[in-house]
Enzyme design. Structure first.
Site, mmCIF file in Angstrom:
data_model
loop_
_atom_site.group_PDB
_atom_site.id
_atom_site.type_symbol
_atom_site.label_atom_id
_atom_site.label_comp_id
_atom_site.label_asym_id
_atom_site.label_seq_id
_atom_site.Cartn_x
_atom_site.Cartn_y
_atom_site.Cartn_z
ATOM 1 N N ALA A 66 0.869 -1.177 0.000
ATOM 2 C CA ALA A 66 0.000 0.000 0.000
ATOM 3 C C ALA A 66 0.905 1.226 0.000
ATOM 4 C CB ALA A 66 -0.873 -0.026 1.241
ATOM 5 N N GLY A 111 0.599 -5.158 0.763
ATOM 6 C CA GLY A 111 -0.507 -5.281 -0.181
ATOM 7 C C GLY A 111 -0.124 -6.038 -1.450
ATOM 8 N N GLU A 114 -0.524 -9.543 -0.599
ATOM 9 C CA GLU A 114 -1.973 -9.759 -0.428
ATOM 10 C C GLU A 114 -2.704 -9.819 -1.773
ATOM 11 O OE1 GLU A 114 -2.070 -6.474 2.399
ATOM 12 O OE2 GLU A 114 -3.140 -7.790 3.766
ATOM 13 N N GLU A 134 4.135 -5.142 7.480
ATOM 14 C CA GLU A 134 3.316 -4.084 8.094
ATOM 15 C C GLU A 134 3.682 -3.795 9.542
ATOM 16 O OE1 GLU A 134 2.164 -6.526 6.229
ATOM 17 O OE2 GLU A 134 0.776 -5.729 4.742
HETATM 18 N N1 COA Z 1 4.560 3.289 -0.505
HETATM 19 C C1 COA Z 1 4.937 4.477 -1.040
HETATM 20 N N2 COA Z 1 6.072 4.638 -1.729
HETATM 21 C C2 COA Z 1 6.855 3.565 -1.874
HETATM 22 C C3 COA Z 1 6.534 2.308 -1.353
HETATM 23 C C4 COA Z 1 5.322 2.200 -0.647
HETATM 24 N N3 COA Z 1 4.881 1.029 -0.144
HETATM 25 N N4 COA Z 1 7.509 1.429 -1.668
HETATM 26 C C5 COA Z 1 8.419 2.125 -2.366
HETATM 27 N N5 COA Z 1 8.025 3.412 -2.497
HETATM 28 C C6 COA Z 1 8.725 4.509 -3.183
HETATM 29 C C7 COA Z 1 9.884 5.044 -2.380
HETATM 30 O O1 COA Z 1 9.431 5.976 -1.416
HETATM 31 C C8 COA Z 1 10.707 5.687 -3.474
HETATM 32 O O2 COA Z 1 10.104 6.902 -3.830
HETATM 33 P P1 COA Z 1 11.037 8.239 -4.040
HETATM 34 O O3 COA Z 1 11.968 7.874 -5.170
HETATM 35 O O4 COA Z 1 10.064 9.315 -4.369
HETATM 36 O O5 COA Z 1 11.779 8.437 -2.752
HETATM 37 C C9 COA Z 1 10.514 4.734 -4.645
HETATM 38 O O6 COA Z 1 9.318 4.015 -4.382
HETATM 39 C C10 COA Z 1 11.652 3.735 -4.807
HETATM 40 O O7 COA Z 1 11.789 3.037 -3.575
HETATM 41 P P2 COA Z 1 13.178 2.909 -2.788
HETATM 42 O O8 COA Z 1 12.856 2.670 -1.346
HETATM 43 O O9 COA Z 1 14.061 4.070 -3.106
HETATM 44 O O10 COA Z 1 13.763 1.579 -3.450
HETATM 45 P P3 COA Z 1 14.799 0.560 -2.799
HETATM 46 O O11 COA Z 1 15.225 -0.336 -3.901
HETATM 47 O O12 COA Z 1 15.837 1.268 -2.018
HETATM 48 O O13 COA Z 1 13.923 -0.296 -1.746
HETATM 49 C C11 COA Z 1 11.990 -1.535 -0.993
HETATM 50 C C12 COA Z 1 12.879 -1.113 -2.173
HETATM 51 C C13 COA Z 1 10.780 -2.282 -1.559
HETATM 52 C C14 COA Z 1 12.780 -2.450 -0.054
HETATM 53 C C15 COA Z 1 11.534 -0.282 -0.204
HETATM 54 O O14 COA Z 1 10.996 0.652 -1.153
HETATM 55 C C16 COA Z 1 10.500 -0.521 0.835
HETATM 56 O O15 COA Z 1 10.788 -1.040 1.896
HETATM 57 N N6 COA Z 1 9.212 -0.166 0.534
HETATM 58 C C17 COA Z 1 8.137 -0.281 1.469
HETATM 59 C C18 COA Z 1 7.646 -1.704 1.565
HETATM 60 C C19 COA Z 1 6.544 -1.843 2.601
HETATM 61 O O16 COA Z 1 6.738 -1.641 3.776
HETATM 62 N N7 COA Z 1 5.353 -2.216 2.110
HETATM 63 C C20 COA Z 1 4.220 -2.455 2.955
HETATM 64 C C21 COA Z 1 3.414 -1.225 3.091
HETATM 65 S S1 COA Z 1 2.021 -1.529 4.185
#
Ligand code: COA
Length: 260
Positions: A66, A111, A114, A134
């Site tokens: 999400a 998500g 999910e 989460e």
């Molecule tokens: N919601 C909003 N934005 C998200 C996102 C999410 N769930 N997952 C990634 N993004 C965005 C980042 O903020 C970033 O945006 P920006 O360039 O404007 O800063 C962009 O996507 C790229 O992500 P980034 O974190 O820079 O990539 P990475 O390769 O370093 O890391 C992940 C990848 C997937 C490990 C990391 O993005 C992450 O942990 N995301 C969240 C996952 C999560 O907790 N999901 C459950 C949500 S309930």
């Protein structure tokens, strides 16, 4: 509906739903959830589409969860409504009358896992990473993760994944039964299309009844599930396609199914 965040297309008899926010790793914001709902509805009504494939645009993510920007400052009512809206989408996919395959091309977190869980079959690239992180945000899965993950991989493994928030590799996901198969990243599309074609060779109404029997049966006692199966078996017998399928076998020819 004009889509900003997803792509919906038809190639032969395959419908594709592609989340198209690669710069945000295909995170699901409210607009994307609305578009996905509409995209799945439109392909459901399209009689030419026999199987739907859900995937993410780009090389890195299926769905990275999400959109966390929208999760900040949700109160009780907003949070509950948010979860219910996501759950409507996952229920639409789970109960879809045509097979839905998740082609997990990268991160499928929160998500993302999910959404994959709601699909009928999950094929992962060997680069996929899955998990329910989460709790690291002070939240719990809200789009069906606590329910569908436990049903798919068992309570123990589900609780381990949910309580640690650990992100696992495609191989680990395969080992616990979270995905059906892992394929080399470059071959994901061709392998998923191959699978879709194998399924599409079968009778559409039989596919629909089979999905219904498995989905609804799991929530019933064995006795009631068997009754449901008998009911749907009867419905399948009453289709033109079952006449065609059985006759074609006896006449040693390929069946021509019409979805009737
Ligand atoms: N919601 C909003 N934005 C998200 C996102 C999410 N769930 N997952 C990634 N993004 C965005 C980042 O903020 C970033 O945006 P920006 O360039 O404007 O800063 C962009 O996507 C790229 O992500 P980034 O974190 O820079 O990539 P990475 O390769 O370093 O890391 C992940 C990848 C997937 C490990 C990391 O993005 C992450 O942990 N995301 C969240 C996952 C999560 O907790 N999901 C459950 C949500 S309930």
């Amino acid at each position: 509906m004009v889509y900003e965040n997803i792509l919906v297309k038809q190639e032969k008899n395959i419908g594709w739903v592609i989340i198209n926010r690669p710069e945000k790793l295909n995170a699901l914001n409210a607009q994307t959830i609305k578009e996905l709902y509409s995209g799945f509805l439109s392909l459901r009504e399209n009689r030419e589409v026999k199987v739907v494939i859900l995937t993410g645009q780009g090389d890195k993510a299926f769905i990275a969860g999400a959109d966390i920007n929208e999760l900040v400052h949700l109160d009780y009512n907003q949070g509950k409504d948010y979860a219910l809206e996501g759950q409507e989408l996952t229920k639409l996919i789970e109960n879809y009358p045509k097979p839905v395959i998740a082609a997990i091309n990268g991160y499928a977190l929160g998500g993302g896992t999910e959404m994959a869980l709601a699909c009928h079959i999950r094929i992962a690239s060997d680069r996929a990473k899955m998990g329910q992180p989460e709790v690291k945000l002070g939240l719990i899965p809200g789009f069906g993760g606590t329910q569908r993950l436990a049903r798919l991989v068992g309570k123990g493994k589900a609780l381990e994944l949910i309580l640690t928030g650990r992100v696992i590799s495609a191989e680990e996901a395969l080992a616990i039964g979270l995905v059906n198969r892992v394929v080399p990243h470059e071959e994901l599309t061709s392998k998923v299309v191959e699978l879709a074609e194998e399924i599409m060779a079968n009778a559409p109404l039989a596919l629909r009844f089979a999905i219904q029997a498995v989905n609804q049966g799991l929530d019933k006692s064995l006795e009631d599930g068997l009754l449901l199966e008998a009911e749907l078996f009867g419905k399948a017998c009453a289709t033109e396609d079952s006449q065609e399928g059985t006759k074609a076998f006896l006449e040693k020819r390929k069946a021509e199914f019409k979805g009737q």
